[in-house]
Motif scaffolding. Structure first.
Motif, mmCIF file in Angstrom:
data_model
loop_
_atom_site.group_PDB
_atom_site.id
_atom_site.type_symbol
_atom_site.label_atom_id
_atom_site.label_comp_id
_atom_site.label_asym_id
_atom_site.label_seq_id
_atom_site.Cartn_x
_atom_site.Cartn_y
_atom_site.Cartn_z
ATOM 1 N N MET A 88 -32.592 120.900 -33.712
ATOM 2 C CA MET A 88 -32.258 119.474 -34.036
ATOM 3 C C MET A 88 -31.192 119.356 -35.185
ATOM 4 N N VAL A 89 -30.956 120.340 -35.784
ATOM 5 C CA VAL A 89 -29.979 120.181 -37.023
ATOM 6 C C VAL A 89 -28.614 120.473 -36.176
ATOM 7 N N VAL A 90 -28.391 121.299 -35.194
ATOM 8 C CA VAL A 90 -27.145 121.620 -34.275
ATOM 9 C C VAL A 90 -26.946 120.337 -33.623
ATOM 10 N N ILE A 91 -27.817 119.774 -33.139
ATOM 11 C CA ILE A 91 -27.755 118.475 -32.401
ATOM 12 C C ILE A 91 -27.090 117.577 -33.053
ATOM 13 N N ALA A 92 -27.716 117.212 -34.309
ATOM 14 C CA ALA A 92 -27.020 116.063 -35.067
ATOM 15 C C ALA A 92 -25.507 116.580 -35.585
ATOM 16 N N PHE A 93 -25.274 117.980 -35.814
ATOM 17 C CA PHE A 93 -24.172 118.327 -36.192
ATOM 18 C C PHE A 93 -23.185 118.074 -35.238
ATOM 19 N N VAL A 94 -23.496 118.389 -33.722
ATOM 20 C CA VAL A 94 -22.552 118.277 -32.607
ATOM 21 C C VAL A 94 -22.337 117.009 -32.285
ATOM 22 N N VAL A 95 -23.333 115.745 -32.323
ATOM 23 C CA VAL A 95 -22.954 114.418 -32.066
ATOM 24 C C VAL A 95 -21.826 113.968 -33.017
ATOM 25 N N PHE A 96 -22.077 114.263 -34.553
ATOM 26 C CA PHE A 96 -21.140 113.954 -35.573
ATOM 27 C C PHE A 96 -19.851 114.440 -35.161
ATOM 28 N N ASP A 97 -19.692 115.799 -34.771
ATOM 29 C CA ASP A 97 -18.417 116.288 -34.786
ATOM 30 C C ASP A 97 -17.583 115.715 -33.247
ATOM 31 N N VAL A 152 -25.722 119.413 -26.734
ATOM 32 C CA VAL A 152 -25.139 120.662 -27.135
ATOM 33 C C VAL A 152 -24.447 121.368 -26.212
ATOM 34 N N VAL A 153 -24.872 121.806 -25.260
ATOM 35 C CA VAL A 153 -24.522 122.665 -24.092
ATOM 36 C C VAL A 153 -23.473 122.098 -23.320
ATOM 37 N N THR A 154 -23.876 120.724 -23.010
ATOM 38 C CA THR A 154 -22.905 119.771 -22.130
ATOM 39 C C THR A 154 -21.532 119.484 -22.800
ATOM 40 N N THR A 155 -21.741 119.462 -24.275
ATOM 41 C CA THR A 155 -20.227 119.063 -25.194
ATOM 42 C C THR A 155 -19.597 120.353 -25.411
ATOM 43 N N ILE A 156 -20.239 121.715 -25.353
ATOM 44 C CA ILE A 156 -19.612 122.933 -25.321
ATOM 45 C C ILE A 156 -18.875 123.142 -24.025
ATOM 46 N N GLU A 157 -19.519 122.792 -22.890
ATOM 47 C CA GLU A 157 -19.031 123.086 -21.748
ATOM 48 C C GLU A 157 -17.718 121.922 -21.434
ATOM 49 N N TRP A 158 -17.769 120.857 -22.360
ATOM 50 C CA TRP A 158 -16.711 119.844 -22.031
ATOM 51 C C TRP A 158 -15.635 119.967 -22.967
ATOM 52 N N VAL A 159 -15.519 121.016 -23.728
ATOM 53 C CA VAL A 159 -14.755 121.214 -24.807
ATOM 54 C C VAL A 159 -13.011 121.221 -24.253
ATOM 55 N N PRO A 160 -12.675 121.862 -23.323
ATOM 56 C CA PRO A 160 -11.221 121.782 -22.641
ATOM 57 C C PRO A 160 -10.873 120.540 -22.455
ATOM 58 N N ALA A 161 -11.876 119.889 -21.985
ATOM 59 C CA ALA A 161 -11.311 118.163 -21.406
ATOM 60 C C ALA A 161 -11.146 117.462 -22.765
ATOM 61 N N LEU A 162 -12.114 117.745 -23.764
ATOM 62 C CA LEU A 162 -11.876 117.056 -25.109
ATOM 63 C C LEU A 162 -10.630 117.256 -25.777
ATOM 64 N N THR A 163 -10.326 118.708 -25.721
ATOM 65 C CA THR A 163 -8.951 118.849 -26.505
ATOM 66 C C THR A 163 -7.973 118.190 -25.899
ATOM 67 N N ALA A 164 -7.930 118.207 -24.611
ATOM 68 C CA ALA A 164 -6.874 117.571 -23.904
ATOM 69 C C ALA A 164 -6.711 116.130 -24.064
ATOM 70 N N ASN A 165 -7.812 115.414 -24.506
ATOM 71 C CA ASN A 165 -8.067 114.182 -24.610
ATOM 72 C C ASN A 165 -7.217 113.129 -23.564
ATOM 73 N N TYR A 173 -14.290 115.810 -15.621
ATOM 74 C CA TYR A 173 -14.660 116.973 -15.979
ATOM 75 C C TYR A 173 -16.253 116.767 -16.556
ATOM 76 N N PHE A 174 -16.468 115.609 -16.953
ATOM 77 C CA PHE A 174 -17.723 115.528 -17.565
ATOM 78 C C PHE A 174 -18.729 115.111 -16.591
ATOM 79 N N THR A 175 -18.689 114.440 -15.534
ATOM 80 C CA THR A 175 -19.575 113.765 -14.642
ATOM 81 C C THR A 175 -20.168 115.111 -13.714
ATOM 82 N N PRO A 176 -19.548 116.023 -13.279
ATOM 83 C CA PRO A 176 -20.264 117.108 -12.672
ATOM 84 C C PRO A 176 -21.128 118.127 -13.607
ATOM 85 N N LEU A 177 -20.258 118.118 -14.986
ATOM 86 C CA LEU A 177 -21.272 118.850 -15.940
ATOM 87 C C LEU A 177 -22.470 118.175 -16.178
ATOM 88 N N LEU A 178 -22.497 116.949 -16.501
ATOM 89 C CA LEU A 178 -23.799 116.199 -16.663
ATOM 90 C C LEU A 178 -24.717 116.000 -15.429
#
Length: 201
Positions: A88-97, A152-165, A173-178
């Motif tokens: 739960m702590v990690v979830i809150a941290f990831v959503v904030f980040d 959390v796991v979906t966000t981690i997998e999504w990082v390459p697209a997030l950094t490209a913005n 990227y996000f749709t097939p992952l989710l």
């Protein structure tokens, strides 16, 4: 869980991720696909499905990585409640980040932080819905685990697209992952026979 079920999980997840990602990718690139004739549309759709299939493979690696992590967590902390609280702590941290770090990295002068909060909040709401379904089909302890995986796991997998913005690539990227993550999460207990209905039978 025998080899036949593992093979079914692999191919069904690949199909779910490829189709959903292919549809969204084709829609987002419709201006290019519809402007060059049938051949252009066909190969564009094939490209969208192919790239989505690759992302669904990333989803599957993330899924089995989380199953391993979950076992390690239970083994280390010796308590489902404590392990769930840590998640739960990690979830809150990831959503904030997910909104704050993107805002800090990509926001232009005068741009509001609220626009960066929409996606994390929607992902959290979606995760809550899927986690509730998972808990209803299995047990209450599965709620936090399912929420952790979706958020959390979906966000981690999504990082390459997030950094490209790039807005288009974010959703391609996000749709097939989710979709693949949701499918794996909701079908696993049916394959292993660990759901409530299967247990009654």
């Amino acid at each position: 869980m025998n080899s036949r079920k593992v093979v079914f999980l692999f191919w069904s997840t690949l199909l779910v991720g490829s189709i959903t990602g292919g549809i969204v990718g084709s829609i987002l690139n419709s201006d290019r696909l519809l402007g060059g004739g049938f051949a252009n549309f066909f190969w564009g759709a094939v490209w969208a499905i192919g790239i989505s299939a690759a992302f669904s493979l990333i989803s599957q690696m993330g899924f089995f990585a989380y199953l391993t992590l979950h076992r390690f967590g239970l083994g280390i902390f010796k308590s489902v409640r404590l392990w769930n609280r840590i998640q739960m702590v990690v979830i809150a941290f990831v959503v904030f980040d997910l909104f704050y770090l993107r805002y800090a990295a990509f926001a232009e002068a005068g741009e509001s932080i609220w626009s960066y909060m929409v996606t994390p909040v929607l992902l959290l709401i979606y995760g809550l819905v899927i986690a509730a379904i998972k808990a209803k089909d299995t047990n209450r302890q599965a709620f936090i685990q399912a929420l952790f995986f979706i958020v959390v796991v979906t966000t981690i997998e999504w990082v390459p697209a997030l950094t490209a913005n790039d807005p288009k690539w974010l959703w391609i990227y996000f749709t097939p992952l989710l979709a693949a993550n949701t499918w794996q999460l909701l079908i696993l207990h049916r394959l292993t026979g660990s759901g409530k209905q299967e247990a009654k039978k």
